[in-house]
Motif scaffolding. Structure first.
Motif, short mmCIF file in Angstrom:
data_model
loop_
_atom_site.label_atom_id
_atom_site.label_comp_id
_atom_site.label_asym_id
_atom_site.label_seq_id
_atom_site.Cartn_x
_atom_site.Cartn_y
_atom_site.Cartn_z
N THR A 1 0.85 -1.19 0.00
CA THR A 1 0.00 0.00 0.00
C THR A 1 0.88 1.24 0.00
N PHE A 2 0.57 2.19 -0.89
CA PHE A 2 1.39 3.38 -1.06
C PHE A 2 0.56 4.64 -0.94
N THR A 3 1.25 5.74 -0.65
CA THR A 3 0.70 7.08 -0.83
C THR A 3 1.70 7.88 -1.66
N VAL A 4 1.19 8.86 -2.40
CA VAL A 4 2.04 9.72 -3.23
C VAL A 4 1.79 11.17 -2.83
N THR A 5 2.88 11.89 -2.51
CA THR A 5 2.80 13.31 -2.18
C THR A 5 3.55 14.10 -3.23
N VAL A 6 2.91 15.14 -3.76
CA VAL A 6 3.54 16.00 -4.76
C VAL A 6 3.56 17.42 -4.21
N GLN A 7 4.76 17.95 -4.09
CA GLN A 7 4.92 19.28 -3.52
C GLN A 7 5.69 20.17 -4.48
N LYS A 8 5.23 21.39 -4.66
CA LYS A 8 5.96 22.38 -5.43
C LYS A 8 6.86 23.16 -4.50
N GLU A 9 8.14 23.24 -4.85
CA GLU A 9 9.09 23.93 -3.99
C GLU A 9 8.65 25.38 -3.80
N GLY A 10 8.66 25.80 -2.54
CA GLY A 10 8.26 27.17 -2.21
C GLY A 10 6.78 27.31 -1.92
#
Length: 220
Positions: free
Chosen positions: A125-134
């Motif tokens: 089981t996975f989760t995916v986090t996407v973050q834009k720098e700043g």
């Protein structure tokens, strides 16, 4: 079911001479399961090897600095960032991608995919986090201080905290190991863990762009 509108089935998989990285991921081998926005974490994603890959998509723009993490309590991700045609932009065969988005493929130039599988294709089981720098995360929470670093010597490899101690390691600040273990203690009363042990040869490294500790292959 794939959420990519209008893409033909001409995306096909070729073995690259270098690192065995695919030139394209085949549409029939990718199951798109969620959409995320900057600062968001996907719902839990259950992985099996049928089809071989799971994916989430997000909308970004060329020049965005992104930090992507594919995390699990019972598996290890091999991940890639692709354009809307499933052509890899970067594939580090790990769980963390930090890069600058290039111009995307037409006709969907702003859509990108995070494609991943479990390292040994075991259920996980996975989760995916996407973050834009700043940009601030959606929940306004800061990155945990137990990951903070400036140089490689700030980071050490420890047994991955959580519900299943199966050999995987995590990179954390050498002075904040207890905080890491407390924050990632198992919250499942009776977890079901894979019946194998991984010999994790990765090493702790400081990602100076994100200023966070991460595990990488020695050759990286």
């Amino acid at each position: 079911m794939s959420v990519r509108p209008g893409l033909s089935s001409t995306c096909w998989l070729l073995s690259a001479a270098l690192l065995g990285q695919p030139t394209y991921f085949r549409d029939e081998e990718v199951k798109v399961v969620a959409e995320v926005q900057y600062g968001q974490t996907s719902p839990n994603i259950d992985y099996t090897d049928k089809p071989r890959y799971r994916a989430v998509h997000f909308d970004g723009h060329a020049g965005d600095h992104v930090d992507i993490r594919v995390e699990s309590i019972n598996g290890q991700a091999m991940s890639a960032l692709t354009d809307s045609q499933y052509k890899p932009i970067i594939s580090n065969f790990g769980s963390h991608i930090a890069t600058v988005l290039p111009p995307g493929a037409e006709p969907y130039p702003n859509r990108y995919f995070v494609i991943f599988q479990e390292e040994r294709r075991h259920p996980a089981t996975f989760t995916v986090t996407v973050q834009k720098e700043g940009a601030k995360p959606a929940d306004a929470a800061a990155a945990p201080d137990y990951l903070a670093c400036q140089v490689d010597s700030d980071c050490i490899a420890v047994a991955k905290a959580g519900c299943c101690n199966n050999g995987y390691k995590a990179a954390v600040n050498k002075d904040r190991v207890d905080a890491y273990r407390a924050a990632n203690a198992c919250k499942i009363e009776h977890p079901i863990c894979p019946q194998y042990i991984i010999d994790d040869h990765r090493v702790a490294h400081c990602n100076t762009t994100a200023q966070q500790c991460e595990m990488v292959e020695p050759k990286q």
